[in-house]
Design a protein around this motif. Sequence first.
Motif, PDB file in Angstrom:
ATOM      1  N   LYS A 154       0.813  -1.218  -0.162  1.00 15.71           N
ATOM      2  CA  LYS A 154      -0.014  -0.016   0.178  1.00 15.71           C
ATOM      3  C   LYS A 154       0.833   0.930   0.526  1.00 15.71           C
ATOM      4  CE  LYS A 154      -3.422  -1.929   2.623  1.00 15.71           C
ATOM      5  NZ  LYS A 154      -4.340  -1.619   3.880  1.00 15.71           N
ATOM      6  N   GLY A 155       2.014   1.547   1.066  1.00 17.32           N
ATOM      7  CA  GLY A 155       3.032   2.118   1.120  1.00 17.32           C
ATOM      8  C   GLY A 155       3.474   2.958  -0.511  1.00 17.32           C
ATOM      9  N   LEU A 156       4.288   1.884  -1.072  1.00 18.79           N
ATOM     10  CA  LEU A 156       4.850   1.916  -2.066  1.00 18.79           C
ATOM     11  C   LEU A 156       3.749   2.384  -3.586  1.00 18.79           C
ATOM     12  CD1 LEU A 156       6.660  -0.793  -1.993  1.00 18.79           C
ATOM     13  CD2 LEU A 156       7.456   1.536  -2.402  1.00 18.79           C
ATOM     14  N   SER A 157       2.662   2.233  -3.774  1.00 18.35           N
ATOM     15  CA  SER A 157       1.850   2.118  -4.781  1.00 18.35           C
ATOM     16  C   SER A 157       1.019   3.803  -4.445  1.00 18.35           C
ATOM     17  CB  SER A 157       0.359   1.022  -4.700  1.00 18.35           C
ATOM     18  OG  SER A 157      -0.843   1.564  -4.775  1.00 18.35           O
ATOM     19  N   LYS A 158       1.217   4.086  -5.267  1.00 19.34           N
ATOM     20  CA  LYS A 158       0.541   5.953  -5.502  1.00 19.34           C
ATOM     21  C   LYS A 158      -0.556   6.178  -5.468  1.00 19.34           C
ATOM     22  CE  LYS A 158       2.334   7.776  -9.022  1.00 19.34           C
ATOM     23  NZ  LYS A 158       3.136   8.537  -9.944  1.00 19.34           N
ATOM     24  N   THR A 159      -1.354   5.413  -5.727  1.00 22.88           N
ATOM     25  CA  THR A 159      -2.578   5.355  -4.983  1.00 22.88           C
ATOM     26  C   THR A 159      -3.269   5.274  -4.168  1.00 22.88           C
ATOM     27  OG1 THR A 159      -3.364   2.653  -5.898  1.00 22.88           O
ATOM     28  CG2 THR A 159      -3.417   4.347  -7.317  1.00 22.88           C
ATOM     29  N   MET A 199      17.183  -2.020   0.733  1.00 24.62           N
ATOM     30  CA  MET A 199      16.854  -1.421  -0.692  1.00 24.62           C
ATOM     31  C   MET A 199      15.943  -2.678  -2.021  1.00 24.62           C
ATOM     32  SD  MET A 199      18.689   0.353  -2.592  1.00 24.62           S
ATOM     33  CE  MET A 199      20.675   0.413  -2.450  1.00 24.62           C
ATOM     34  N   GLU A 200      15.476  -1.536  -2.134  1.00 24.89           N
ATOM     35  CA  GLU A 200      14.217  -1.827  -3.055  1.00 24.89           C
ATOM     36  C   GLU A 200      14.299  -1.268  -5.235  1.00 24.89           C
ATOM     37  OE1 GLU A 200      11.543  -3.846  -4.117  1.00 24.89           O
ATOM     38  OE2 GLU A 200      10.077  -3.350  -2.556  1.00 24.89           O
ATOM     39  N   LYS A 201      13.750  -2.089  -5.422  1.00 22.97           N
ATOM     40  CA  LYS A 201      13.451  -2.276  -7.355  1.00 22.97           C
ATOM     41  C   LYS A 201      12.694  -1.067  -7.429  1.00 22.97           C
ATOM     42  CE  LYS A 201      14.830  -6.921  -8.253  1.00 22.97           C
ATOM     43  NZ  LYS A 201      15.454  -7.356  -6.595  1.00 22.97           N
ATOM     44  N   LEU A 202      13.171  -0.196  -8.426  1.00 16.87           N
ATOM     45  CA  LEU A 202      12.706   1.271  -8.675  1.00 16.87           C
ATOM     46  C   LEU A 202      11.408   0.729  -9.514  1.00 16.87           C
ATOM     47  CD1 LEU A 202      15.049   3.816 -10.169  1.00 16.87           C
ATOM     48  CD2 LEU A 202      14.002   3.535  -8.567  1.00 16.87           C
ATOM     49  N   ASP A 203      11.206  -1.110  -9.991  1.00 13.27           N
ATOM     50  CA  ASP A 203      10.073  -0.966 -10.773  1.00 13.27           C
ATOM     51  C   ASP A 203       8.738  -1.376  -9.595  1.00 13.27           C
ATOM     52  OD1 ASP A 203      10.968  -3.469 -10.287  1.00 13.27           O
ATOM     53  OD2 ASP A 203      11.350  -4.168 -12.439  1.00 13.27           O
ATOM     54  N   LYS A 204       9.088  -1.573  -8.098  1.00 16.57           N
ATOM     55  CA  LYS A 204       7.909  -1.678  -7.459  1.00 16.57           C
ATOM     56  C   LYS A 204       7.862  -0.640  -6.538  1.00 16.57           C
ATOM     57  CE  LYS A 204       9.524  -6.455  -6.576  1.00 16.57           C
ATOM     58  NZ  LYS A 204      10.173  -7.041  -5.899  1.00 16.57           N
ATOM     59  N   VAL A 205       8.513   0.631  -7.054  1.00 13.34           N
ATOM     60  CA  VAL A 205       8.581   1.629  -6.191  1.00 13.34           C
ATOM     61  C   VAL A 205       7.415   2.766  -7.227  1.00 13.34           C
ATOM     62  CG1 VAL A 205       9.492   3.829  -5.176  1.00 13.34           C
ATOM     63  CG2 VAL A 205      10.172   1.822  -5.056  1.00 13.34           C
ATOM     64  N   GLU A 206       6.345   2.644  -7.658  1.00 15.44           N
ATOM     65  CA  GLU A 206       5.212   3.464  -8.290  1.00 15.44           C
ATOM     66  C   GLU A 206       5.502   5.326  -7.709  1.00 15.44           C
ATOM     67  OE1 GLU A 206       0.719   2.502  -8.345  1.00 15.44           O
ATOM     68  OE2 GLU A 206       1.654   0.911  -8.521  1.00 15.44           O
ATOM     69  N   LEU A 207       5.718   5.629  -6.914  1.00 16.22           N
ATOM     70  CA  LEU A 207       5.876   7.022  -5.710  1.00 16.22           C
ATOM     71  C   LEU A 207       7.357   7.814  -6.288  1.00 16.22           C
ATOM     72  CD1 LEU A 207       5.456   5.924  -1.913  1.00 16.22           C
ATOM     73  CD2 LEU A 207       4.147   6.966  -3.218  1.00 16.22           C
ATOM     74  N   TRP A 208       8.076   6.679  -6.958  1.00 16.21           N
ATOM     75  CA  TRP A 208       9.689   7.629  -7.725  1.00 16.21           C
ATOM     76  C   TRP A 208       9.072   8.578  -9.213  1.00 16.21           C
ATOM     77  CZ3 TRP A 208      14.019   7.422  -6.148  1.00 16.21           C
ATOM     78  CH2 TRP A 208      15.491   8.275  -6.557  1.00 16.21           C
ATOM     79  N   ASP A 209       9.257   8.938  -8.844  1.00 13.35           N
ATOM     80  CA  ASP A 209       9.297  10.743  -9.874  1.00 13.35           C
ATOM     81  C   ASP A 209      10.534  11.120 -10.845  1.00 13.35           C
ATOM     82  OD1 ASP A 209       9.759  11.783  -8.050  1.00 13.35           O
ATOM     83  OD2 ASP A 209       7.809  12.958  -8.238  1.00 13.35           O
ATOM     84  N   LYS A 262      15.112   6.973 -13.922  1.00 12.97           N
ATOM     85  CA  LYS A 262      15.440   5.999 -13.974  1.00 12.97           C
ATOM     86  C   LYS A 262      16.096   4.958 -14.103  1.00 12.97           C
ATOM     87  CE  LYS A 262      10.182   4.756 -13.033  1.00 12.97           C
ATOM     88  NZ  LYS A 262       9.078   3.655 -12.760  1.00 12.97           N
ATOM     89  N   ALA A 263      16.893   5.838 -14.842  1.00 15.00           N
ATOM     90  CA  ALA A 263      18.620   5.049 -14.896  1.00 15.00           C
ATOM     91  C   ALA A 263      18.979   4.759 -14.419  1.00 15.00           C
ATOM     92  CB  ALA A 263      19.216   6.478 -15.857  1.00 15.00           C
ATOM     93  N   GLU A 264      20.208   3.400 -14.367  1.00 14.29           N
ATOM     94  CA  GLU A 264      21.181   2.382 -13.582  1.00 14.29           C
ATOM     95  C   GLU A 264      21.835   3.926 -12.146  1.00 14.29           C
ATOM     96  OE1 GLU A 264      21.294  -0.292 -13.503  1.00 14.29           O
ATOM     97  OE2 GLU A 264      20.161  -0.612 -14.936  1.00 14.29           O
TER      98      GLU A 264
END
Length: 444
Positions: free
Chosen positions: A29-34, A217-227, A230-232
């Motif tokens: 829930k925390g990682l989801s933008k909605t 450490m989390e993978k960016l594709d699982k972090v919807e909040l990341w804006d 997304k480069a390495e």
Amino acid sequence: MIDNIIKPLLLEDETYTKIGRLLEQEMAKGLSKTTNPSAKVKMLPTYVRALPNGLEEGNFLALDLGGTNFRVLLISLSKESGVRMENKIYPVPEKIMTGTGKELFDHIAYCISDFIHEHNIQGQHLPLGFTFSFPCKQESLSVGRLISWTKGFSCSDVEGENVVDLLHAAIKRRNDISVECVAILNDTVGCLMSCAYLDHDAEIGVILGTGTNACYMEKLDKVELWDQDKAEPSQVVINTEWGAFGDDGCLDFIRTDYDFQIDERSLNRGRQLFEKMISGMYMGEIVRLVVVECVRTSLMFSGVLGRFKERDCFKTKYVSAVEKDHGRGSFENTKRIIEQMGIKEFTDSDCSALFRICQAVSIRAAKLSSAAIVTLMNRINRPNITVAVDGSLFRFHPRFEGVMKETIAEMYNFGHQFKLMLSEDGSGKGAALVAAVAHRLKNN
């Protein structure tokens, strides 16, 4: 029977597994933008994208502000000699803590200048990492806006502002030092970085002290909040803020009458409910409440409460001291503490009862911590994971680490290896390492 009193604290293994599953749902829930706006476990991106790889070199400054003492540190990194650290503590006077933001940051800039001149490094342009242990909304590695002051601070004109901008403005007003704050972080991230410099399998940082929190450490594709970009490296350290786990009621099925009393009397009622079952701020008081129940039902101390009737009189350090009697065949520490609580007449049976209460509260805290850590380990899902841990509870409680190791081994994926590693000075060394990694990536 004492057994009936402490039974609600003794949870089944299946219950800890269920708690892990619930935390996983709350983290999602925390990682989801909605769902993040309503999520209690906020899962905040820290903007720390990489961990130390051992190639960091040079001199770095670190600041550590989280109370009445402020530290400035000089960290020297080299592949040959590793980490060398010098630091100085500067008091923060009460008039500064309650004055204006300008006065606070001018005081911080003065301390930095004093330290730099004392160490004769004023000719160097030094990257700086800032451990700022107050609630912040982070917008980048070097942008953290203060949400609200805690710990006795109430400086005006700081809340809502970028702390790094205020620091840079104060440094510029002095015009006698060249320092750039490249990173602001909390103590959880510092804990992880401090261990990751020595052990490259470290990807989780946990604080088990006065409070509790964790990052990983989390993978960016699982972090919807990341804006951001997304480069390495396609990863980011997430500050879970897991102390608030259960604030939506999902843990009410394990909360005891003692937990509800703790919350009812707290300054932040209804908040940080997971933390209130685990951390050093509350463990001693949980023990006291259980003892009061036992005394009132004539199961201990012949019905005499002594100082146990005083709220917060039984400190968590007493819990650790009582637990040190485990396996000794005597109650040396326990007897001394009972006497300090104003109980003049007591039996070995009373000592045994107090020990069992401390044990039950401690084991529950250690196993709750372990279930949460296993949830993070399963998300990372690597064959070898090191968990960096800091905090007074982990450091000084004689059996906390042992219970955690045993519990994690039982709950974690078969065949995967893990290690708990005590973090050394994460708020100081870790802050410098965040700055060092940022400096390395910027210059690559």
